[in-house]
Motif scaffolding. Sequence first.
Motif, short mmCIF file in Angstrom:
data_model
loop_
_atom_site.label_atom_id
_atom_site.label_comp_id
_atom_site.label_asym_id
_atom_site.label_seq_id
_atom_site.Cartn_x
_atom_site.Cartn_y
_atom_site.Cartn_z
N ILE A 13 4.67 -30.76 66.31
CA ILE A 13 5.11 -32.21 65.46
C ILE A 13 4.21 -32.43 64.54
O ILE A 13 3.00 -33.24 64.71
CB ILE A 13 5.77 -33.16 66.28
N LEU A 14 5.00 -32.41 63.27
CA LEU A 14 4.13 -32.19 61.74
C LEU A 14 4.36 -33.86 61.12
O LEU A 14 5.21 -34.73 60.92
CB LEU A 14 3.73 -31.72 61.57
N ARG A 15 3.86 -34.54 60.27
CA ARG A 15 4.45 -35.14 58.70
C ARG A 15 3.77 -34.45 57.75
O ARG A 15 5.28 -34.94 56.92
CB ARG A 15 4.10 -36.12 59.06
N THR A 16 3.90 -33.84 57.53
CA THR A 16 3.16 -32.89 56.38
C THR A 16 3.36 -30.82 56.79
O THR A 16 2.95 -30.97 57.30
CB THR A 16 2.47 -32.90 55.82
N SER A 65 -0.52 -30.04 67.36
CA SER A 65 0.65 -30.41 67.12
C SER A 65 1.59 -29.43 66.78
O SER A 65 1.76 -29.37 65.50
CB SER A 65 0.66 -31.54 66.25
N GLU A 102 2.89 -23.83 58.04
CA GLU A 102 3.17 -25.61 58.73
C GLU A 102 4.69 -24.94 57.91
O GLU A 102 4.23 -25.61 57.14
CB GLU A 102 2.67 -25.77 59.07
#
Lengths: 361, 183
Positions: free
Chosen positions: B63-66, B61, B4
Amino acid sequence: MGELKLMKGNEALAEAIIRAGTDGYFGYPITPQSEVLEYLMAAKPWETTGMVVLQAESEVASINMLYGGGGTGKKVVTSSSSPGISLMQEGLSYIAGAEIPILIVNVVRGGPGLGDIQPAQSDYFQSTKGGGHGDYRLIVLAPSSVQEMADFVPVAYDLAFKYRNPAMILSDGAIGQMMEKVEFFEPIPRLSDEEVKKRYAWATNGKPKNGERRILTSLDLDPQKMEDHNHHIQEKYRRIEENEVRFEALQCDDAEYVLVAYGTSSRVSLKAIKLLREKGIKAGLLRPITLWPFPTKKIQELVKQGVKGFLSVEMSAGQMVEDVRLAVNGKVKVEHFGRLGGMIHSPEEVVEALEQKIIGG
Amino acid sequence: MTEEIIIAGFGGQGVLSMGKILAYSGIMQDQEVSWMPSYGPEMRGGTANVTVIVSDERISSPILRTYDTAIILNQQSMDKFEHEVKPGGVLLYDPNGITHHPTRKDINIYKVEGAKKAAEMGNSKIFNMIVLGAYLKIKPIVKHENVLKGLKKSLPERHHKLIPLNEDAINLGMKSVEVVQKV
């Protein structure tokens, strides 16, 4: 296997529109779906399949071009984003009343009003509960990938013509703008005028040889006739609810908790159930593919199976959660977790929401 | 394998096309890919970023945060994304224009003088391919031959004559990457 392509959701939709044997696209540009019209203009399908591509003067004009084109039994489609779809509601109500099969695509952005151009799911009520005036429904399909943006075009056309009802593909800015790999179905040829005449006895494409007049209208000033007509379309809607529900249930077999999500938020939720299972929480995902008809029975089965709680994950202030609550009917806990105005949840936020609102709540 | 990645910099640096080439390379070796751009008014002359995921499995997803890897090409993106790299992950950056260098101690940090090398080669447009080369040296998630196939797929045919130049830039990036910190 056809060739795999890397494409934006909007581009895949446009290519699928050409391949599905569409006779006419009528649209007006708006972000985040402008690539649809751009792709069609660059592809020039009028030189290959003979399909018409027209930039109308407004969304109001587009939807009424669909009324006319669809009324002749042709395969017609428009696409827009939320504010543009709002402008089309009057036309959609007329089209549903006159029972004309058309396809309409909404690549949803943040609202209300002009809002912003980021992805949202706040048009669920408008799409699934009617949207315009009168008692009517759209058949609503919600793609969650670029592949489904392509695949749902022929599916939606088939449903529209099978039931003589407008069908909608309800997407969002993220699915429209992201690129993924896509493999296209074999092109479906456009119907000739003769084939249309043979196939659709209702279509207003010239006076038939037997001299019988065909009229497509949503108007009847005799209230008894109008009630009869309403009963007829309601009966049709019950058949659609009985036969056309589509969903995907992921890791629901042993689930104690189920996330309900469609489109982009279902992708985020799929990651969330992986994270939850890593923590030892038995979570599953129910992804409605048809938002109307809604997978009510599947939710009731999950309740019977022993699911302890549902979390509706939406990029809205809580719209689909009402249908989940109606299905669950108070038997177990149902909560909503939303991001608003164009923001998207992170998978970690969804995990926290389930833990706080359902498991710990 | 799931990788990612966030690639972030200024609009015009080739951030989005670099992500696209990487995604196409993944497809060329039968992997699942997603390419999710930031889009909107902030792109006009401002920051641009794209999340690319390459995986052996269905991608959840987009869309990621990490992130496993952050490729950072300007200061704003450093401020935003340094803290979103997973512990033990990779941060690759071009020090050109960076005043606050990364400070985290729990991630692997690399740098590549992409802007400088591109200027030396006399073509600022190949900057993103130098950076891509540096990334592929650190994480060879896609085979070299598949990157070339990915390049062919992403570039319109009229630009195929530029493929050797892009290949040189990738090779230069591979040679130029420097380790700042390993954990």
